[in-house]
Design a protein around this motif. Structure first.
Motif, PDB file in Angstrom:
ATOM      1  N   GLN A 114       0.826  -1.209   0.000  1.00 29.41           N
ATOM      2  CA  GLN A 114       0.000   0.000   0.000  1.00 29.41           C
ATOM      3  C   GLN A 114       0.862   1.261   0.000  1.00 29.41           C
ATOM      4  O   GLN A 114       0.532   2.240  -0.670  1.00 29.41           O
ATOM      5  CB  GLN A 114      -0.952   0.001   1.192  1.00 29.41           C
ATOM      6  N   ASP A 115       1.974   1.245   0.740  1.00 27.63           N
ATOM      7  CA  ASP A 115       2.883   2.390   0.736  1.00 27.63           C
ATOM      8  C   ASP A 115       3.419   2.654  -0.668  1.00 27.63           C
ATOM      9  O   ASP A 115       3.464   3.797  -1.126  1.00 27.63           O
ATOM     10  CB  ASP A 115       4.069   2.154   1.683  1.00 27.63           C
ATOM     11  N   LEU A 116       3.820   1.586  -1.342  1.00 28.06           N
ATOM     12  CA  LEU A 116       4.344   1.724  -2.704  1.00 28.06           C
ATOM     13  C   LEU A 116       3.268   2.216  -3.666  1.00 28.06           C
ATOM     14  O   LEU A 116       3.523   3.061  -4.522  1.00 28.06           O
ATOM     15  CB  LEU A 116       4.937   0.395  -3.178  1.00 28.06           C
ATOM     16  N   ILE A 137       3.365   5.624  -5.927  1.00 26.42           N
ATOM     17  CA  ILE A 137       3.137   5.595  -7.380  1.00 26.42           C
ATOM     18  C   ILE A 137       2.015   6.550  -7.751  1.00 26.42           C
ATOM     19  O   ILE A 137       2.120   7.323  -8.710  1.00 26.42           O
ATOM     20  CB  ILE A 137       2.824   4.160  -7.850  1.00 26.42           C
ATOM     21  N   TYR A 138       0.939   6.519  -6.994  1.00 26.07           N
ATOM     22  CA  TYR A 138      -0.201   7.393  -7.285  1.00 26.07           C
ATOM     23  C   TYR A 138       0.158   8.865  -7.069  1.00 26.07           C
ATOM     24  O   TYR A 138      -0.155   9.727  -7.885  1.00 26.07           O
ATOM     25  CB  TYR A 138      -1.393   6.996  -6.414  1.00 26.07           C
ATOM     26  N   LEU A 172      -0.378  -5.797  -9.211  1.00 26.00           N
ATOM     27  CA  LEU A 172       0.932  -6.383  -8.937  1.00 26.00           C
ATOM     28  C   LEU A 172       1.083  -6.715  -7.454  1.00 26.00           C
ATOM     29  O   LEU A 172       0.502  -6.055  -6.604  1.00 26.00           O
ATOM     30  CB  LEU A 172       2.037  -5.409  -9.354  1.00 26.00           C
ATOM     31  N   ASN A 173       1.892  -7.747  -7.177  1.00 18.90           N
ATOM     32  CA  ASN A 173       2.192  -8.036  -5.775  1.00 18.90           C
ATOM     33  C   ASN A 173       3.349  -7.150  -5.319  1.00 18.90           C
ATOM     34  O   ASN A 173       3.913  -6.384  -6.102  1.00 18.90           O
ATOM     35  CB  ASN A 173       2.485  -9.530  -5.567  1.00 18.90           C
ATOM     36  N   LYS A 174       3.725  -7.257  -4.061  1.00 15.84           N
ATOM     37  CA  LYS A 174       4.717  -6.352  -3.493  1.00 15.84           C
ATOM     38  C   LYS A 174       6.070  -6.467  -4.204  1.00 15.84           C
ATOM     39  O   LYS A 174       6.697  -5.453  -4.525  1.00 15.84           O
ATOM     40  CB  LYS A 174       4.893  -6.634  -1.996  1.00 15.84           C
TER      41      LYS A 174
END
Length: 185
Positions: free
Chosen positions: A9-11, A15-16, A28-30
């Motif tokens: 979620q942090d990533l 990105i957003y 995508l997964n982590k």
């Protein structure tokens, strides 16, 4: 390399926020996200920091350092967080039983205050905020405990408050339970 303390979620938030051109990043997964973000940063793609809420007035070097180091929002391990939650549970029990120290695991008020001072820095945890709010009702403790809340959580709490206010104005439904007699004349 991106530090392992960053969650998926942090990533996705990064990105957003920075408008990375990574298609279908939600799917995508982590590990795939880590790979895509690393490649994106290495290829010197255009990154828009001017509209960023997470990284205002920052640059690419700052972002790389930020992602290489441990996530500053995740400073607790699961074991430490569980210990803090147990402590919060005991403090909440102290508050709910009329601020009676004999009904808790604490031996003195000084010990309780010591523990409160140690957990105040974890204000992102809801139980810590609740402890700080409930302890204000104790007349024996003159000190105020203000939890340290990160900017991200502060914004989320503000959004929740705004939504509650909006809902209170819109909803006028009152539910009453019991036995009623309806008489039609």
């Amino acid at each position: 390399m991106i530090h392992k303390s960053f969650s998926k979620q942090d990533l996705k938030d990064i990105i957003y926020d920075l408008s990375f051109n990574i298609p279908d990043y939600d799917m995508l997964n982590k590990h795939e996200l880590i790979r895509k973000v690393s490649l994106y940063l290495e290829n010197d793609n255009d990154i828009k920091f001017d509209n960023s809420e997470l990284f205002p007035n920052k640059d690419l070097n700052y972002l790389k350092k930020y992602l290489n180091n441990q996530n500053p929002n995740k400073i607790l391990s699961v074991k430490e967080k569980n210990n803090i939650l147990k402590l919060c549970k005991e403090i909440i029990h102290y508050c709910n039983t009329g601020y009676c120290i004999e009904n808790t695991i604490f031996f003195s008020l000084e010990e309780l205050i010591f523990h409160l001072r140690s957990i105040v820095k974890y204000g992102d945890i809801p139980s810590v905020r609740r402890c700080c709010r409930l302890i204000k009702g104790d007349i024996k403790i003159q000190e105020y405990f203000i939890p340290e809340i990160s900017l991200k959580v502060r914004k989320e709490l503000e959004l929740k408050r705004q939504n509650k206010i909006k809902n209170k104005r819109i909803n006028n439904l009152i539910i009453r339970e019991g036995k009623f007699v309806i008489d039609f004349n």
